[in-house]
Design a protein around this motif. Structure first.
Motif, short mmCIF file in Angstrom:
data_model
loop_
_atom_site.label_atom_id
_atom_site.label_comp_id
_atom_site.label_asym_id
_atom_site.label_seq_id
_atom_site.Cartn_x
_atom_site.Cartn_y
_atom_site.Cartn_z
N ALA A 1 16.57 182.02 85.64
CA ALA A 1 15.28 182.20 84.97
C ALA A 1 14.62 183.49 85.44
O ALA A 1 14.08 184.27 84.63
CB ALA A 1 14.37 181.00 85.23
N THR A 2 14.68 183.74 86.73
CA THR A 2 14.12 184.98 87.28
C THR A 2 14.90 186.19 86.77
O THR A 2 14.31 187.22 86.42
CB THR A 2 14.15 184.94 88.82
OG1 THR A 2 13.38 183.82 89.24
CG2 THR A 2 13.60 186.21 89.43
N ARG B 1 7.01 170.70 88.74
CA ARG B 1 8.02 170.69 87.67
C ARG B 1 9.43 170.70 88.26
O ARG B 1 10.32 170.03 87.74
CB ARG B 1 7.82 171.87 86.73
CG ARG B 1 6.66 171.64 85.77
CD ARG B 1 6.71 172.61 84.63
NE ARG B 1 5.99 173.84 84.99
CZ ARG B 1 5.86 174.88 84.22
NH1 ARG B 1 6.41 174.91 83.04
NH2 ARG B 1 5.18 175.93 84.62
N GLN B 2 9.62 171.45 89.33
CA GLN B 2 10.94 171.48 89.97
C GLN B 2 11.32 170.10 90.50
O GLN B 2 12.47 169.68 90.36
CB GLN B 2 10.94 172.52 91.11
CG GLN B 2 10.72 173.94 90.66
CD GLN B 2 11.81 174.44 89.75
OE1 GLN B 2 12.99 174.23 89.99
NE2 GLN B 2 11.42 175.12 88.68
N GLU B 3 10.35 169.41 91.06
CA GLU B 3 10.61 168.07 91.58
C GLU B 3 10.96 167.09 90.45
O GLU B 3 11.85 166.26 90.58
CB GLU B 3 9.41 167.56 92.37
CG GLU B 3 9.71 166.28 93.11
CD GLU B 3 8.58 165.86 94.04
OE1 GLU B 3 8.40 164.65 94.21
OE2 GLU B 3 7.90 166.75 94.58
N ARG C 1 29.04 175.62 88.17
CA ARG C 1 29.30 174.23 88.57
C ARG C 1 28.77 174.07 89.99
O ARG C 1 29.40 174.52 90.94
CB ARG C 1 30.78 173.92 88.48
CG ARG C 1 31.07 172.45 88.59
CD ARG C 1 32.51 172.16 88.21
NE ARG C 1 32.77 170.75 88.32
CZ ARG C 1 33.55 170.07 87.52
NH1 ARG C 1 34.16 170.70 86.54
NH2 ARG C 1 33.74 168.79 87.68
N ALA C 2 27.60 173.47 90.10
CA ALA C 2 26.91 173.36 91.39
C ALA C 2 27.41 172.15 92.16
O ALA C 2 27.40 171.03 91.63
CB ALA C 2 25.41 173.26 91.16
N LEU D 1 19.46 173.48 91.18
CA LEU D 1 18.08 173.92 90.98
C LEU D 1 17.90 175.38 91.36
O LEU D 1 17.23 176.14 90.67
CB LEU D 1 17.12 173.03 91.77
CG LEU D 1 17.04 171.59 91.30
CD1 LEU D 1 16.28 170.74 92.31
CD2 LEU D 1 16.41 171.51 89.93
N TRP D 2 18.51 175.78 92.46
CA TRP D 2 18.43 177.18 92.88
C TRP D 2 19.01 178.08 91.80
O TRP D 2 18.42 179.10 91.45
CB TRP D 2 19.17 177.39 94.21
CG TRP D 2 19.31 178.84 94.54
CD1 TRP D 2 18.38 179.63 95.16
CD2 TRP D 2 20.41 179.69 94.22
NE1 TRP D 2 18.85 180.92 95.24
CE2 TRP D 2 20.09 180.98 94.67
CE3 TRP D 2 21.64 179.49 93.59
CZ2 TRP D 2 20.95 182.07 94.53
CZ3 TRP D 2 22.49 180.57 93.44
CH2 TRP D 2 22.15 181.84 93.90
#
Length: 136
Positions: free
Chosen positions: A43-44, A87-89, A28-29, A36-37
């Motif tokens: 993913a990494t 893509r991140q944006e 929960r960000a 996003l981080w």
């Protein structure tokens, strides 16, 4: 602006003829930047476990093999996604607008799904009169 985001990472596969999901993490960000981080970090994390870089740890000879032709290289796709500022944006814009974001990539056995959505948007959806069903 949406202030809080619920993020999920799930792996889906088939077991006994049924599709099953295995949760790989939830966060929960409190901010868009942290959402996003966290998605990039997960993913990494998946990419490194599926495709460790030779030399990062002692692996027996021939333990790491290239992906077969015709099979999507999930770690490469995830690493590319993490490194793509455009893509991140776009994802940031979608989340800021209150829309659900889903990033999914699969190989021959497993689908990996990263999702994020605004907590505020979820709350607003619950208050829409058309979706409220009387109990009594």
């Amino acid at each position: 602006m949406h202030d809080e985001f619920l993020c999920h990472v799930t792996a889906y596969g088939t077991c006994g003829g049924q599709r099953i999901g295995v949760p790989l993490g939830t966060y929960r960000a409190p901010t868009l930047a942290l959402a996003l981080w966290w998605l990039r970090d997960r993913a990494t994390w998946i990419a490194e476990r599926l495709d460790p870089r030779p030399g990062d740890a002692p692996y027996p000879p021939n333990a790491l093999v290239p992906v077969a032709d015709g099979i999507q290289d999930v770690p490469a796709v995830l690493r590319s996604w993490c490194a793509d500022a455009d893509r991140q944006e776009r994802i940031a814009d979608e989340l800021a607008a209150g829309r659900l974001v889903r990033i999914a990539v699969s190989d021959d056995t497993t689908e990996y799904e990263l999702m994020a959505e605004s907590v505020d948007a979820l709350r607003m959806q619950r208050t829409i009169p058309g979706l409220v069903v009387p109990v009594a």
